[in-house]
Enzyme design. Structure first.
Site, short mmCIF file in Angstrom:
data_model
loop_
_atom_site.label_atom_id
_atom_site.label_comp_id
_atom_site.label_asym_id
_atom_site.label_seq_id
_atom_site.Cartn_x
_atom_site.Cartn_y
_atom_site.Cartn_z
N VAL A 73 2.53 3.10 -11.60
CA VAL A 73 2.52 3.97 -10.42
C VAL A 73 3.28 3.31 -9.28
O VAL A 73 4.02 3.96 -8.54
CB VAL A 73 1.07 4.31 -10.02
CG1 VAL A 73 1.03 5.09 -8.72
CG2 VAL A 73 0.42 5.14 -11.14
N TYR A 74 3.13 2.00 -9.14
CA TYR A 74 3.91 1.25 -8.14
C TYR A 74 5.41 1.49 -8.38
O TYR A 74 6.15 1.81 -7.44
CB TYR A 74 3.57 -0.23 -8.25
CG TYR A 74 4.34 -1.12 -7.29
CD1 TYR A 74 3.86 -1.36 -6.02
CD2 TYR A 74 5.54 -1.73 -7.68
CE1 TYR A 74 4.56 -2.19 -5.13
CE2 TYR A 74 6.23 -2.56 -6.82
CZ TYR A 74 5.75 -2.78 -5.54
OH TYR A 74 6.44 -3.59 -4.68
#
Length: 271
Positions: free
Chosen positions: A175-176
């Site tokens: 997700v980062y």
């Protein structure tokens, strides 16, 4: 190239100039400036002649870095800022203008890391938290910064801090990486949108950099620093100052024809 243009370039090349700082007489706004790359950037920008406004949630860290800059002869102030809060971001940018009369350049560095692991194991609350800082934050900051540059300096530059992890699959920080890839997209769109106004927008994509955020990643994933270092063509991680140097150049007038670029500063990791 026309002969006239050639003569102009020849004249530039033959003119004796006095060396100055990359950011002389510019007002610079830096988010996430209390530690890591942001703190290194604030110190460097001040050494390069900028008047710097440091922003972050960590008041004590901001105060320490600001005092270090002043003790070294630089000009700096700090302001609290929650990147996930629109009012807080606007107020921080407005404070920079109140302090120094205008805004010329901004480095949107502030970010937070996710707990490492497969994307199906990330709780929804964590997704919302890191999205608010890592994507909403740069978007809010760019909106406020463009408005401030437009209303004061008239022309300027913005650099967003992305990540080399945004440029390919990122199974450890999925997700980062996705949010940083979205920042790349926002950067390109902003560069096209505001270029005719004389506002350049670029991003840097650091590789492994020895910061507190990476220390946190190492605690959650023991051995990650050694593993990534072993894969790097230069055989080492970056220091925060090395990443800050790339941001300073992109913000400076020496990069006057550079916009819409995602500059990899990764020791060849994605070569």
């Amino acid at each position: 190239m026309s002969r006239a243009a050639g003569r102009r370039l020849d004249g530039m090349n033959n003119t004796s100039v006095t060396a100055t700082g990359l950011l002389d007489d510019k007002v610079a706004f830096v988010t996430g400036a209390g530690r890591g790359i942001g703190a290194a950037a604030a110190r460097l920008f001040a050494r390069e002649g900028a008047r710097v406004v440091l922003a972050a949630r960590t008041q004590a860290q901001l105060k320490t870095v600001t005092e270090e800059i002043r003790a070294a002869g630089g000009t700096a102030d700090h302001v609290p800022c929650d990147l996930a809060d629109a009012d807080s971001v606007r107020a921080a940018v407005d404070r920079a203008v109140e302090l120094y009369g205008r805004l010329d350049v901004a480095f949107n560095n502030g970010a937070t890391i996710q707990p490492p692991g497969p994307m199906d194991q990330l709780p929804e609350a964590e997704f919302d938290r890191i999205s608010a800082v890592n994507l909403r934050g740069p978007w809010l900051a760019m909106k406020a910064e463009v408005a401030a540059i437009r209303a004061t300096a008239g022309r300027g530059a913005i650099v967003n801090n992305s990540s080399v992890g945004s440029l390919a699959a990122n199974p450890e920080l999925p997700v980062y990486g996705a949010l940083k890839r979205a920042v790349n997209s926002l950067t390109g769109s902003a560069a096209v949108t505001y270029g005719r106004e004389g506002i350049r927008v670029n991003a840097i994509a650091p590789g492994l950099t020895l910061t507190e955020m990476v220390d946190e990643w190492e605690r959650d994933s023991p051995g990650i620093i050694d593993r990534l270092t072993a894969q790097n063509p230069l055989g080492r991680a970056a220091g925060p100052e090395e990443i800050a140097e790339a941001a300073a150049w992109l913000l400076s007038d020496r990069a006057s024809y550079v916009t819409g670029v995602i500059l990899q500063v990764d020791g060849g990791a994605r070569a």
